[in-house]
Each structure stands twice: as structure tokens, then as C-alpha cells.
Design a protein around this motif. Structure first.
Motif, mmCIF file in Angstrom:
data_model
loop_
_atom_site.group_PDB
_atom_site.id
_atom_site.type_symbol
_atom_site.label_atom_id
_atom_site.label_comp_id
_atom_site.label_asym_id
_atom_site.label_seq_id
_atom_site.Cartn_x
_atom_site.Cartn_y
_atom_site.Cartn_z
ATOM 1 N N ALA A 52 32.691 38.933 29.335
ATOM 2 C CA ALA A 52 32.580 39.974 30.367
ATOM 3 C C ALA A 52 32.050 39.398 31.677
ATOM 4 O O ALA A 52 32.504 39.773 32.762
ATOM 5 C CB ALA A 52 31.678 41.102 29.884
ATOM 6 N N ILE A 53 31.117 38.471 31.588
ATOM 7 C CA ILE A 53 30.554 37.846 32.790
ATOM 8 C C ILE A 53 31.598 36.956 33.451
ATOM 9 O O ILE A 53 31.819 37.036 34.662
ATOM 10 C CB ILE A 53 29.277 37.055 32.458
ATOM 11 N N ALA A 54 32.261 36.106 32.674
ATOM 12 C CA ALA A 54 33.277 35.211 33.240
ATOM 13 C C ALA A 54 34.411 36.003 33.872
ATOM 14 O O ALA A 54 34.864 35.684 34.977
ATOM 15 C CB ALA A 54 33.812 34.280 32.160
ATOM 16 N N GLN A 55 34.863 37.046 33.197
ATOM 17 C CA GLN A 55 35.956 37.858 33.740
ATOM 18 C C GLN A 55 35.523 38.605 34.986
ATOM 19 O O GLN A 55 36.295 38.741 35.934
ATOM 20 C CB GLN A 55 36.466 38.812 32.668
ATOM 21 N N TYR A 56 34.283 39.080 35.029
ATOM 22 C CA TYR A 56 33.752 39.738 36.220
ATOM 23 C C TYR A 56 33.754 38.767 37.405
ATOM 24 O O TYR A 56 34.207 39.111 38.498
ATOM 25 C CB TYR A 56 32.329 40.252 35.962
ATOM 26 N N LEU A 57 33.246 37.549 37.181
ATOM 27 C CA LEU A 57 33.187 36.561 38.262
ATOM 28 C C LEU A 57 34.581 36.200 38.769
ATOM 29 O O LEU A 57 34.787 36.043 39.975
ATOM 30 C CB LEU A 57 32.451 35.307 37.790
ATOM 31 N N MET A 58 35.539 36.084 37.852
ATOM 32 C CA MET A 58 36.909 35.762 38.250
ATOM 33 C C MET A 58 37.554 36.933 38.988
ATOM 34 O O MET A 58 38.189 36.740 40.027
ATOM 35 C CB MET A 58 37.743 35.378 37.020
ATOM 36 N N ALA A 59 37.384 38.154 38.483
ATOM 37 C CA ALA A 59 38.005 39.334 39.091
ATOM 38 C C ALA A 59 37.469 39.597 40.494
ATOM 39 O O ALA A 59 38.204 40.070 41.364
ATOM 40 C CB ALA A 59 37.776 40.560 38.206
ATOM 41 N N ARG A 60 36.204 39.288 40.737
ATOM 42 C CA ARG A 60 35.588 39.511 42.053
ATOM 43 C C ARG A 60 35.820 38.343 43.007
ATOM 44 O O ARG A 60 35.372 38.379 44.147
ATOM 45 C CB ARG A 60 34.087 39.744 41.907
ATOM 46 N N GLY A 61 36.467 37.282 42.532
ATOM 47 C CA GLY A 61 36.723 36.135 43.393
ATOM 48 C C GLY A 61 35.496 35.296 43.663
ATOM 49 O O GLY A 61 35.424 34.598 44.675
ATOM 50 N N LEU A 62 34.528 35.357 42.757
ATOM 51 C CA LEU A 62 33.298 34.596 42.943
ATOM 52 C C LEU A 62 33.421 33.183 42.399
ATOM 53 O O LEU A 62 32.635 32.300 42.780
ATOM 54 C CB LEU A 62 32.127 35.327 42.282
ATOM 55 N N ILE A 63 34.369 32.961 41.504
ATOM 56 C CA ILE A 63 34.675 31.623 41.001
ATOM 57 C C ILE A 63 36.185 31.420 41.084
ATOM 58 O O ILE A 63 36.954 32.383 41.030
ATOM 59 C CB ILE A 63 34.169 31.387 39.553
ATOM 60 N N ALA A 64 36.587 30.180 41.236
ATOM 61 C CA ALA A 64 38.012 29.853 41.334
ATOM 62 C C ALA A 64 38.259 28.511 40.663
ATOM 63 O O ALA A 64 37.379 27.653 40.613
ATOM 64 C CB ALA A 64 38.449 29.798 42.793
ATOM 65 N N GLU A 65 39.479 28.344 40.178
ATOM 66 C CA GLU A 65 39.852 27.101 39.517
ATOM 67 C C GLU A 65 39.926 25.967 40.533
ATOM 68 O O GLU A 65 40.507 26.109 41.605
ATOM 69 C CB GLU A 65 41.190 27.244 38.808
ATOM 70 N N THR A 66 39.332 24.832 40.174
ATOM 71 C CA THR A 66 39.360 23.665 41.055
ATOM 72 C C THR A 66 40.012 22.466 40.387
ATOM 73 O O THR A 66 39.983 21.376 40.940
ATOM 74 C CB THR A 66 37.935 23.277 41.501
ATOM 75 N N GLY A 67 40.568 22.666 39.215
ATOM 76 C CA GLY A 67 41.232 21.576 38.520
ATOM 77 C C GLY A 67 41.102 21.737 37.022
ATOM 78 O O GLY A 67 40.679 22.768 36.526
#
Length: 108
Positions: A52-67
Motif C-alpha cells: 500500500a505504501i509503495a503503490q501510494y508513492l508511485m501513484a502520487r508520483g513521489l517515486i519513479a523508476e531510474t533503471g
């Protein structure tokens, strides 16, 4: 942090802990699961991050893939917005009294 944004954050204390531990050298690793997403795991420094935390961070654009790692795990690091939310969260947390911090930890 406004009251509205606070209520939408899953496990606020744990989410802030995840944000505090993240850095360019310590990204969240998204370990791929099945094609339908079942079995996907997120880790930070070898410890599992709640989905739930990881999905929240991804959905809000707080984390992004860098490789990706050599084994195919996706590396997710803080975005500019994520850095801002982390700093706001740390400031918010430091302004709480001990009883308020306990209430947030226990009740979310």
C-alpha cells in the motif's frame, strides 16, 4: 501537510520512515511478480515495504523508476515532488508531541 492529505496517506509513520531511508544509494527495489502483478514485492535496504505504501508513492508520483538491477528488479528513487514531501513530512513529524506521535503510530 493539510488534514486532507494526511488522511489519504497509508500508515503515515511507516510511509515517512520509508521516505526518510530513501536516497539515490538506497532506492526501493520492485521485484517483479507474475504478469498480472500477483507476487510483486518492494524492498528498501533488504526490508519489505508494504504494498500500500509503495503503490501510494508511485501513484502520487513521489517515486519513479531510474533503471534496473542486474537481476531485473526495478529501481525506484524519489522525484522532486518526493523530496519535497519527505522534507514536509520530517518538519510535520518534528512538530508533533510525544503523545501525538504515538497516536499516529498506533492509529495511522
Amino acid at each position: 501537510m493539510s488534514d486532507q492529505s494526511i488522511t489519504t496517506i497509508p500508515a503515515r509513520a511507516q510511509t515517512l520512515t520509508v521516505l526518510r531511508y530513501m536516497s539515490p544509494r538506497e532506492p526501493i527495489l520492485m521485484l517483479p511478480g507474475e504478469e498480472d502483478g500477483y507476487g510483486t514485492r518492494w524492498t528498501l535496504s533488504g526490508q519489505q515495504v508494504q504494498p500500500a505504501i509503495a503503490q501510494y508513492l508511485m501513484a502520487r508520483g513521489l517515486i519513479a523508476e531510474t533503471g534496473r538491477t542486474e537481476l531485473g528488479a526495478r529501481k525506484l528513487t524519489l522525484t522532486t515532488a518526493g523530496l519535497r514531501v519527505r522534507e514536509d513530512g520530517i518538519h510535520w513529524w518534528s512538530g508533533l508531541s510525544l503523545s501525538e506521535k504515538l497516536r499516529v503510530i498506533i492509529f495511522g
